[in-house]
Design an enzyme around this catalytic site. Structure first.
Site, PDB file in Angstrom:
ATOM      1  N   ASN A   1      -1.795  13.377  -3.765  1.00 25.81           N
ATOM      2  CA  ASN A   1      -2.837  13.944  -4.623  1.00 25.81           C
ATOM      3  C   ASN A   1      -3.180  15.371  -4.201  1.00 25.81           C
ATOM      4  O   ASN A   1      -3.344  16.272  -5.043  1.00 25.81           O
ATOM      5  CB  ASN A   1      -4.092  13.077  -4.578  1.00 25.81           C
ATOM      6  CG  ASN A   1      -3.993  11.845  -5.455  1.00 25.81           C
ATOM      7  OD1 ASN A   1      -3.278  11.846  -6.456  1.00 25.81           O
ATOM      8  ND2 ASN A   1      -4.686  10.786  -5.070  1.00 25.81           N
TER       9      ASN A   1
ATOM     10  N   ASP B   1      -1.217   9.786 -10.209  1.00 30.40           N
ATOM     11  CA  ASP B   1      -1.247   8.745 -11.247  1.00 30.40           C
ATOM     12  C   ASP B   1       0.162   8.324 -11.636  1.00 30.40           C
ATOM     13  O   ASP B   1       0.431   7.135 -11.880  1.00 30.40           O
ATOM     14  CB  ASP B   1      -1.987   9.254 -12.486  1.00 30.40           C
ATOM     15  CG  ASP B   1      -3.482   9.390 -12.263  1.00 30.40           C
ATOM     16  OD1 ASP B   1      -3.974   8.869 -11.236  1.00 30.40           O
ATOM     17  OD2 ASP B   1      -4.147  10.014 -13.106  1.00 30.40           O
TER      18      ASP B   1
ATOM     19  N   GLU C   1      -4.628   2.580  -4.237  1.00 34.93           N
ATOM     20  CA  GLU C   1      -3.167   2.619  -4.137  1.00 34.93           C
ATOM     21  C   GLU C   1      -2.631   1.325  -3.536  1.00 34.93           C
ATOM     22  O   GLU C   1      -1.550   1.286  -2.964  1.00 34.93           O
ATOM     23  CB  GLU C   1      -2.722   3.824  -3.290  1.00 34.93           C
ATOM     24  CG  GLU C   1      -3.189   3.814  -1.855  1.00 34.93           C
ATOM     25  CD  GLU C   1      -4.529   4.505  -1.645  1.00 34.93           C
ATOM     26  OE1 GLU C   1      -4.836   4.805  -0.486  1.00 34.93           O
ATOM     27  OE2 GLU C   1      -5.273   4.737  -2.626  1.00 34.93           O
TER      28      GLU C   1
ATOM     29  N   HIS D   1      -3.669  15.198  -8.950  1.00 33.67           N
ATOM     30  CA  HIS D   1      -3.979  13.813  -9.294  1.00 33.67           C
ATOM     31  C   HIS D   1      -3.083  13.270 -10.407  1.00 33.67           C
ATOM     32  O   HIS D   1      -2.829  12.064 -10.447  1.00 33.67           O
ATOM     33  CB  HIS D   1      -5.452  13.694  -9.691  1.00 33.67           C
ATOM     34  CG  HIS D   1      -6.397  13.829  -8.533  1.00 33.67           C
ATOM     35  ND1 HIS D   1      -6.680  12.798  -7.670  1.00 33.67           N
ATOM     36  CD2 HIS D   1      -7.095  14.905  -8.077  1.00 33.67           C
ATOM     37  CE1 HIS D   1      -7.527  13.202  -6.744  1.00 33.67           C
ATOM     38  NE2 HIS D   1      -7.805  14.485  -6.960  1.00 33.67           N
TER      39      HIS D   1
ATOM     40  N   ASP E   1       0.858  -1.180   0.000  1.00 37.54           N
ATOM     41  CA  ASP E   1       0.000   0.000   0.000  1.00 37.54           C
ATOM     42  C   ASP E   1       0.901   1.238   0.000  1.00 37.54           C
ATOM     43  O   ASP E   1       1.806   1.363   0.832  1.00 37.54           O
ATOM     44  CB  ASP E   1      -0.900  -0.001   1.239  1.00 37.54           C
ATOM     45  CG  ASP E   1      -1.936   1.106   1.179  1.00 37.54           C
ATOM     46  OD1 ASP E   1      -3.028   0.854   0.643  1.00 37.54           O
ATOM     47  OD2 ASP E   1      -1.648   2.214   1.673  1.00 37.54           O
TER      48      ASP E   1
END
Length: 407
Positions: free
Chosen positions: A271, A280, A306, A276, A263
């Site tokens: 973010n 990504d 994630e 964002h 994780d």
């Protein structure tokens, strides 16, 4: 018998047209576009060949039509090989095949001066077809793609088809020839046998390659439905299906299997702070890192926003922990595009090994619990499932020496 040969020739003309239409339909799919279009061209040439065969009786001098028919049909086999080459990822050898087409056509033109029933004349007509079928076998065999029983069946039928072309001169000789002249060919007993053999092998080969292309189209559709577009790893559904299959295979073989769940740490803050698009990019970077670290028999996927997972067949708990530690350390040192140069991303890892009598859901739950322990321990660390540790200790104790005595 002559009427029978003409009827089969008409059937072949119709079948070639239907197959051309079928491959044209398949060609609208990306994965089958290049091979299918070459196959369409090949079967259109096949239609032209059958039309030329029908027209031969109307000519006083049939030599041009005979030679043209031979060249067109040989061209059809070359186009078919071009389709096979594109399907199996082999570079088409166009120059040698086209030179072969020219040389064979010239040879057939000149052997028309030999006695019609001579074996050399018949072999000059049939052996080039056999050679192109053997080339098709070589294309499938030389492919680096994984082959299954359908691909092996195609090679077997292509080989049998090549051998029937080799045998045709001897069949014609045994049946009294292939007509006193080209115009009489369709009236000969041999024509019925030859056209029947051509129908059986041609249709079998066409149906096999059609099924193979449909298989590839369906596999591509399945792959797209199971792939996460951002990470290009399996999505959760795809991961669970492939991981469970890999786990069952490992259990059947009696080898260990471990699961690692990762994780990304503080992903929401990435973010919020950098946008964002940067988030990504972090996901893409970690997925690429995981994909490069995985072996061919490993199964990796993005199972949440994630959150990532990788199942490791043939790997015990200790080796899986080393894998996770190596991935954690290397990713933590990796600079990420779109982030400040001094900013590093980290991930937390949970590791579990499959216990006897457990299923995939148990393995997933154990790794998930270990992941929560890692996140609760300050993140950027690896934790092992407590159940896996206990099972390992029990296995070691049970494997130790047992001392018995007499009272």
């Amino acid at each position: 018998m002559g009427g029978g040969a003409e009827f089969i020739l008409a059937i072949n003309l119709l079948v070639a047209g239907l197959l051309a239409a079928a491959f044209m339909t398949i060609s609208f799919n990306d994965v089958a576009r290049a091979p299918a279009r070459w196959l369409v061209f090949g079967y259109l040439l096949g239609m032209a060949y059958f039309a030329i065969e029908f027209s031969i009786p109307i000519f006083d001098n049939a030599r041009p039509a005979v030679v043209a028919g031979f060249a067109v049909f040989l061209g059809a086999t070359i186009a078919f090989n071009g389709g096979l080459a594109h399907k199996y990822g082999v570079a088409p050898r166009w120059a040698p095949m086209l030179v072969f087409l020219f040389v064979a056509t010239v040879a057939v033109y000149f052997v028309q001066d030999l006695p019609r029933q001579s074996l050399a004349r018949m072999m000059a007509y049939q052996l080039p077809y056999a050679a192109m079928q053997f080339v098709g076998v070589g294309i499938v065999w030389s492919s680096r793609q994984r082959r299954d029983w359908l691909d092996h069946a195609l090679m077997a039928v292509l080989t049998a088809s090549a051998l029937q072309f080799v045998s045709k001169p001897f069949i014609a000789h045994a049946m009294g020839g292939w007509g006193v002249n080209p115009q009489a060919y369709l009236q000969s007993n041999y024509a019925l046998v030859s056209q029947s053999l051509g129908t059986v092998f041609g249709l079998t080969i066409a149906l096999l390659i059609l099924v193979i292309l449909v298989r590839d189209v369906l596999a591509e559709a399945t792959s797209k439905s199971e792939t996460d577009t951002l990470s290009r790893l399996l999505n959760r559904g795809g991961f669970e299906r492939h991981a469970e299959l890999a786990m069952r295979d490992a259990v059947r073989k009696g080898i260990p299997v471990a699961l690692v769940i990762a994780d990304l740490d503080h992903f929401k803050s990435i973010n919020d702070s950098f946008g964002h698009a940067s988030g990504d990019r972090v996901i893409e970077a970690f997925a690429g890192f995981l994909r490069d670290a995985a072996a061919d028999h490993h199964v990796a996927g993005r199972i949440g926003g994630e959150e990532f997972a990788i199942i490791l067949p043939g790997t015990n708990l200790a080796a899986a922990r080393l894998f996770a530690e190596g991935t954690r350390s290397a990713f933590g040192a990796l600079p990420i595009d779109c982030l400040p140069a001094d900013h590093r991303c980290t991930a937390s890892f949970g590791v579990a090994e499959l216990h006897p009598a457990e299923g995939f859901s148990d393995l997933l739950r154990g790794a998930d619990e270990a992941l929560y322990q890692a996140k609760g321990s300050g993140r950027d660390c690896v934790r092992i499932s407590i159940g896996s540790i206990a099972a390992r200790q029990t296995a070691v104790a049970n494997a130790g020496p047992k001392i018995s005595g007499r009272g």
